[in-house]
Design a protein around this motif. Structure first.
Motif, PDB file in Angstrom:
ATOM      1  N   GLY A  25       0.777  -1.237   0.000  1.00  0.00           N
ATOM      2  CA  GLY A  25       0.000   0.000   0.000  1.00  0.00           C
ATOM      3  C   GLY A  25       0.806   1.283   0.000  1.00  0.00           C
ATOM      4  O   GLY A  25       0.230   2.372   0.072  1.00  0.00           O
ATOM      5  N   ARG A  26       2.116   1.172  -0.145  1.00  0.00           N
ATOM      6  CA  ARG A  26       2.953   2.377  -0.046  1.00  0.00           C
ATOM      7  C   ARG A  26       3.375   2.929  -1.406  1.00  0.00           C
ATOM      8  O   ARG A  26       4.153   3.877  -1.491  1.00  0.00           O
ATOM      9  CB  ARG A  26       4.187   2.073   0.815  1.00  0.00           C
ATOM     10  CG  ARG A  26       3.796   1.765   2.264  1.00  0.00           C
ATOM     11  CD  ARG A  26       4.922   1.171   3.083  1.00  0.00           C
ATOM     12  NE  ARG A  26       6.017   2.108   3.278  1.00  0.00           N
ATOM     13  CZ  ARG A  26       7.102   1.843   4.021  1.00  0.00           C
ATOM     14  NH1 ARG A  26       7.199   0.655   4.610  1.00  0.00           N
ATOM     15  NH2 ARG A  26       8.051   2.733   4.164  1.00  0.00           N
ATOM     16  N   GLY A  27       2.838   2.339  -2.468  1.00  0.00           N
ATOM     17  CA  GLY A  27       3.068   2.869  -3.802  1.00  0.00           C
ATOM     18  C   GLY A  27       4.463   2.679  -4.350  1.00  0.00           C
ATOM     19  O   GLY A  27       4.834   3.312  -5.333  1.00  0.00           O
ATOM     20  N   GLU A  29       6.451   0.083  -6.036  1.00  0.00           N
ATOM     21  CA  GLU A  29       6.527  -1.214  -6.699  1.00  0.00           C
ATOM     22  C   GLU A  29       7.959  -1.759  -6.739  1.00  0.00           C
ATOM     23  O   GLU A  29       8.205  -2.911  -6.378  1.00  0.00           O
ATOM     24  CB  GLU A  29       5.994  -1.107  -8.131  1.00  0.00           C
ATOM     25  CG  GLU A  29       4.507  -0.878  -8.232  1.00  0.00           C
ATOM     26  CD  GLU A  29       4.026  -0.921  -9.671  1.00  0.00           C
ATOM     27  OE1 GLU A  29       4.681  -1.567 -10.513  1.00  0.00           O
ATOM     28  OE2 GLU A  29       2.989  -0.310  -9.955  1.00  0.00           O
ATOM     29  N   THR A  93       2.200  -4.465  -8.581  1.00  0.00           N
ATOM     30  CA  THR A  93       1.247  -3.352  -8.517  1.00  0.00           C
ATOM     31  C   THR A  93       0.210  -3.598  -7.435  1.00  0.00           C
ATOM     32  O   THR A  93      -0.175  -2.682  -6.696  1.00  0.00           O
ATOM     33  CB  THR A  93       0.556  -3.151  -9.878  1.00  0.00           C
ATOM     34  OG1 THR A  93       1.548  -2.898 -10.878  1.00  0.00           O
ATOM     35  CG2 THR A  93      -0.413  -1.985  -9.829  1.00  0.00           C
ATOM     36  N   ALA A  96       1.807  -2.770  -4.181  1.00  0.00           N
ATOM     37  CA  ALA A  96       2.004  -1.332  -4.021  1.00  0.00           C
ATOM     38  C   ALA A  96       0.706  -0.594  -3.711  1.00  0.00           C
ATOM     39  O   ALA A  96       0.709   0.414  -2.995  1.00  0.00           O
ATOM     40  CB  ALA A  96       2.645  -0.753  -5.281  1.00  0.00           C
ATOM     41  N   THR A  97      -0.405  -1.113  -4.237  1.00  0.00           N
ATOM     42  CA  THR A  97      -1.693  -0.451  -4.012  1.00  0.00           C
ATOM     43  C   THR A  97      -2.499  -1.067  -2.880  1.00  0.00           C
ATOM     44  O   THR A  97      -3.563  -0.557  -2.522  1.00  0.00           O
ATOM     45  CB  THR A  97      -2.538  -0.499  -5.300  1.00  0.00           C
ATOM     46  OG1 THR A  97      -2.760  -1.868  -5.682  1.00  0.00           O
ATOM     47  CG2 THR A  97      -1.843   0.245  -6.437  1.00  0.00           C
ATOM     48  N   GLY A  99      -3.877  -4.048  -3.019  1.00  0.00           N
ATOM     49  CA  GLY A  99      -4.972  -4.831  -3.584  1.00  0.00           C
ATOM     50  C   GLY A  99      -4.893  -6.298  -3.221  1.00  0.00           C
ATOM     51  O   GLY A  99      -3.950  -6.754  -2.560  1.00  0.00           O
ATOM     52  N   THR A 275      -0.645 -10.190   0.149  1.00  0.00           N
ATOM     53  CA  THR A 275      -1.904  -9.523   0.484  1.00  0.00           C
ATOM     54  C   THR A 275      -3.029 -10.555   0.408  1.00  0.00           C
ATOM     55  O   THR A 275      -2.908 -11.588  -0.261  1.00  0.00           O
ATOM     56  CB  THR A 275      -2.200  -8.365  -0.485  1.00  0.00           C
ATOM     57  OG1 THR A 275      -2.313  -8.873  -1.823  1.00  0.00           O
ATOM     58  CG2 THR A 275      -1.100  -7.318  -0.430  1.00  0.00           C
TER      59      THR A 275
END
Length: 319
Positions: A25-27, A29, A93, A96-97, A99, A275
């Motif tokens: 979640g920290r953007g 990648e 991705t 990073a998001t 998801g 995740t």
């Protein structure tokens, strides 16, 4: 292949998942991927094997470690010779998001039993054991959806098909929807999606579409363990990729690869969730420097599938 190695390899995917999960979640990648690669490469040093990375982070000039051809493991005189297909962080991705469905994954086979796939695209189709033998990548999406539905004893409207949400799949998605089947569009992570077709609890019946060729080999290994089916055909973006494929031993660039041509012999598949997803729970960090991981370990030789939930005290991990 020694079955005890499967439990050794889960420590490798756990290490990569724990390292990359700190970046969920920290953007970031590239940072998350590097953390997974570094942790996985270090963890391999503790496994007694003569391992060769055949599906990895790219060729040597593109990746500093876990590149295609790199030797891994603690080699001794009687170490087994193994080929390793890996993705330290499948779904960068997604990670990073924040998801769903990012994982760390390894597939292992005896030497020479994986297709040495170049880093290009692959057209793929996958299904679970109930529809094995009823898919054909040469047929249309409509024909495959109907064939799998018939094999599973379902109506087409009860089918769920997973497809990567990409512009290149616009026509495929429209055709699949026109059949009346439910469509699950995913942003990334088609290894998890392929495995989900063989996992009863996910509700996914079929995977269709174009994704990474290396991930296709890893997915085929998983489907061997699950008793499912998989087919693929390489999709090249340029002449350089075609030349690379030929150097890696792919003689027929238009060949339809069956599951046995992609991954054969005694195969292991190991994955740890980064995740939360339909296949695995993600890493859970807890107070006091502790964490929980959820992994699956599968072997084609026996069909055994183990779910492993591990509790980690992070400050006691080897440095």
């Amino acid at each position: 292949m020694d079955r005890n190695l499967a439990l050794e390899f889960v420590r490798v995917t756990e290490a990569a998942a724990l390292a990359s999960a700190t970046w969920v979640g920290r953007g970031e990648e590239k940072t998350a991927d590097k953390a997974a690669v570094d942790a996985m490469r270090k963890a391999f040093d503790h496994i007694r094997m003569d391992g060769t990375v055949v599906i990895g982070e790219g060729e040597r000039d593109e990746a500093p470690m876990l590149y295609i051809g790199e030797k891994v493991g603690h080699k001794t005189e009687d170490s087994p010779k193994l080929d390793i297909a890996l993705d330290p962080l499948e779904g960068t991705t997604i990670c990073a998001t924040g998801g769903p469905g990012s994982i760390s994954v390894i597939a292992v086979a005896e030497q020479g039993k994986f297709l040495h796939a170049p880093d290009t695209y692959m057209d793929k189709i996958a299904c679970g054991p109930g529809a094995k033998g009823h898919i054909d990548i040469d047929k249309s999406a409509t024909e495959n959806i109907k064939a799998v539905a018939k094999a599973l004893g379902k109506s087409v409207s009860e089918m769920t098909v997973v497809i990567l949400n990409r512009p290149r799949h616009e026509k495929l998605i429209a055709e699949a929807r026109a059949t009346g089947a439910r469509i699950n569009l995913i942003g990334d992570g088609d290894v998890s999606a392929a495995v989900s077709t063989g996992w009863n609890d996910t509700g996914i019946d079929l995977l269709l579409g174009i994704g990474g060729a290396p991930e296709g080999v890893i997915s085929a290994a998983a489907m061997q363990c699950l008793g499912g089916d998989f087919q693929g055909r390489l999709k090249f973006r340029n002449d350089e990729e075609k030349a690379r494929a030929k150097r890696m031993g792919v003689a027929d660039l238009e060949k339809k690869f069956t599951i046995d041509e992609l991954a054969s012999g005694s195969v292991m598949f190991i994955a740890t969730g980064v995740t939360d997803g339909s296949l695995l729970k993600g890493v859970r960090f807890m107070p006091g420097g502790q964490a929980k991981t959820h992994s699956i370990v599968m072997r084609s030789a026996t069909g055994t599938i183990r779910n492993i939930e591990a509790h980690h005290v992070l400050n006691k991990k080897p440095q």
